[in-house]
Design an enzyme around this catalytic site. Structure first.
Site, mmCIF file in Angstrom:
data_model
loop_
_atom_site.group_PDB
_atom_site.id
_atom_site.type_symbol
_atom_site.label_atom_id
_atom_site.label_comp_id
_atom_site.label_asym_id
_atom_site.label_seq_id
_atom_site.Cartn_x
_atom_site.Cartn_y
_atom_site.Cartn_z
ATOM 1 N N HIS A 1 26.829 32.606 18.777
ATOM 2 C CA HIS A 1 27.860 31.602 19.070
ATOM 3 C C HIS A 1 27.361 30.501 19.993
ATOM 4 C CE1 HIS A 1 31.441 33.673 17.297
ATOM 5 N NE2 HIS A 1 30.559 34.642 17.276
ATOM 6 N N ASP B 1 26.232 22.973 24.131
ATOM 7 C CA ASP B 1 27.277 23.879 23.660
ATOM 8 C C ASP B 1 26.971 24.270 22.216
ATOM 9 O OD1 ASP B 1 29.668 25.296 23.687
ATOM 10 O OD2 ASP B 1 30.792 23.670 24.623
HETATM 11 C C1 G6P Z 1 31.379 32.110 25.082
HETATM 12 C C2 G6P Z 1 30.612 33.228 24.423
HETATM 13 C C3 G6P Z 1 31.526 34.396 24.098
HETATM 14 C C4 G6P Z 1 32.299 34.814 25.335
HETATM 15 C C5 G6P Z 1 33.047 33.638 25.936
HETATM 16 C C6 G6P Z 1 33.804 33.986 27.232
HETATM 17 O O1 G6P Z 1 32.259 31.513 24.181
HETATM 18 O O2 G6P Z 1 29.958 32.753 23.253
HETATM 19 O O3 G6P Z 1 30.773 35.495 23.611
HETATM 20 O O4 G6P Z 1 33.204 35.860 25.045
HETATM 21 O O5 G6P Z 1 32.111 32.608 26.207
HETATM 22 O O6 G6P Z 1 32.920 34.499 28.185
HETATM 23 P P1 G6P Z 1 33.067 35.956 28.781
HETATM 24 O O7 G6P Z 1 31.814 36.191 29.583
HETATM 25 O O8 G6P Z 1 34.307 35.917 29.621
HETATM 26 O O9 G6P Z 1 33.194 36.906 27.627
#
Ligand code: G6P
Length: 462
Positions: A158, A367
């Site tokens: 992602h 990003d």
């Molecule tokens: C990004 C990453 C995700 C993640 C999100 C929130 O979008 O690609 O994998 O879940 O950030 O971050 P966190 O550390 O809270 O999961």
């Protein structure tokens, strides 16, 4: 019909504390995909426990089994905060200066990936299609293969894939990247990240790359590697935009910004999002066009994220300083130029804020995709759409080419774009918005899932 097995660090099951706070694109994206196909979603519960059970706890909802495990405090520290978010996240976002390379966290990352494999392997059935998500779980596919899992497996990243010259700074980089070639399909957000991946495979692993076909072959094994730009759940978003919650929020913004244009930013409080740089751009706009201070109110929604990590604490302090300085210098007794909001908001509320904001300011330094840009476009009034100002370094910039594309490192570039957005006539706003909303509508989350599952060999079951 093949089931779908999704494996990710976060799982959007309502009881998992961590998932509710995740503002990133991952959770929302997968929810729609799984509900349609049925299957299993496995991951971390978001909870720490001193002595976590090896067996996942499960619950079934809407055709989907959610299976989660807790992690020990040491695992959370080393795997989640340590290697995933203090090593891979900064490195993959081109921030070598923030990346920490520690053997202990590397071991923690490998250990939790083994733990995930132990817990999920018994739940995988013969015909299942397995789809692993994001940088937390790169080696998981290889771990599953070692446990005898022969199913077709895909991995989707992602976030960006870094240029080879940065990636080689990671100790044991070859070991990590080789594990990716155990998947049948590896997906990236954009052609740019894919290109860097091909470059690495060719140069560092000596693999044979066929860019036209989208394949990488190493030691007789071929992996499909392609760009699959993620989209939003367009229909869901537009239905949310019709709710009372959304309308009420739009009213609140309209009523409190009368005679001024609202400009909106929505980001997790992460250094990759370019928030201090964005404030510099806004400050430059006010500096260069002092008579326009009265025309604009900037609303920045920034829910805090990964707060245990020093670089996140520092970015928050810096952002608060800059926001405070601008507001201190320019506020009047009845007017504040920047509204800085740490609270998270529901999608319905956000659609209301997007609708009422005639400028969307999305300026990450780097990003993978950026779904806020797409949400902003989707939530606009067709008769009077707002203007999207978008960083050229977001994956979304490769699709939303009619946005005002800016260099997020340049305060002057951001300032000029804000002025252009404020002055843009309605005809031009409509002309720019139309192809963008068409792209967001067409290349939606359902299409994204279908494209990946087709390459994974799941068309028949989709
Ligand atoms: C990004 C990453 C995700 C993640 C999100 C929130 O979008 O690609 O994998 O879940 O950030 O971050 P966190 O550390 O809270 O999961």
């Amino acid at each position: 019909m093949s089931r779908l097995v999704v494996i990710s660090n976060r799982v959007a099951v309502p009881s998992a504390r961590g998932a509710a706070g995740a503002q990133g694109g991952l959770a929302g994206a997968l929810d729609a995909a799984l509900k349609k196909k049925g299957g299993l979603w496995f991951g971390w519960s978001g909870e720490e426990s001193a002595d976590p059970a090896a067996q996942p706890s499960t619950q079934v909802r809407d055709n989907v089994t959610f299976a989660t495990i807790d992690l020990s405090p040491q695992d959370v520290e080393e795997y989640y905060y340590g290697y995933a978010n203090e090593t891979l996240w900064p490195l993959f976002h081109y921030r070598l200066d923030l990346a920490r390379y520690e053997l202990a966290t590397g071991r923690g990352y490998e250990r939790v990936n083994e733990l995930f494999a132990d817990a999920v392997a018994p739940l995988i059935e013969a015909d299942d299609l397995v789809w692993v998500h994001d940088y937390h779980l790169i080696p998981l596919g290889e771990n599953l293969r070692r446990r005898g899992v022969k199913n077709r497996m895909a991995f989707f990243l992602h976030i960006p894939w870094p240029p080879t010259r940065l990636l080689v700074s990671l100790p044991f980089h070859q070991r990590l990247v080789r594990t990716l070639l155990e998947y049948d399909v590896v997906g990236f957000q954009s052609g740019e990240w894919l290109e860097s991946f091909f470059h690495y495979c060719q140069r560092e692993l000596g693999a044979k790359v066929d860019a036209a076909r989208g394949t990488v072959t190493l030691e007789g094994r071929t992996t499909v590697a392609r760009a699959y730009p993620i989209g939003i759940d367009f229909d869901h978003l537009t239905s949310q935009a019709q709710t009372g919650e959304a309308r009420q929020m739009a009213q609140r913004v309209f009523a409190s910004t009368r005679h001024r244009t609202a400009m909106i930013g929505v980001d997790r409080l992460d250094y990759s999002k370019g928030l201090p740089e964005r404030m510099d751009g806004v400050a430059r706009f006010f500096d260069r066009y002092p008579d326009r201070v009265k025309d604009l109110v900037f609303i920045q929604i920034a829910p805090p994220s990964r707060e245990a990590i020093g670089s996140y604490q520092q970015i928050r302090t810096l952002l608060e300083q800059k926001t405070g300085q601008i507001n201190g210098a320019l506020s009047q007794v009845d007017m504040v130029p920047i509204r800085y909001v740490n609270q998270g908001h529901s999608l319905a509320e956000l659609t209301g804020v997007y609708f009422a904001s005639k400028i969307g300011l999305v300026t990450p330094l780097r990003d993978g995709m950026n779904l806020v840009a797409k949400e902003y476009v989707a939530a606009q009034d067709p008769d009077d759409p707002g203007v999207l100002i978008l960083s050229r370094f977001a994956g979304a910039a490769q699709q939303l080419t009619e946005a005002l594309l800016v260099n997020p490192h340049s305060p002057d570039d951001i300032a000029s774009a804000i002025r252009d957005a404020l002055d843009m006539p309605r005809d031009e706003r409509i002309a720019r918005w139309k192809p963008m909303v068409e792209c967001v509508r067409r290349q939606n989350i359902q299409q994204w899932t279908a494209d990946i599952l087709e390459d994974l060999g799941g068309r028949a079951g989709s």
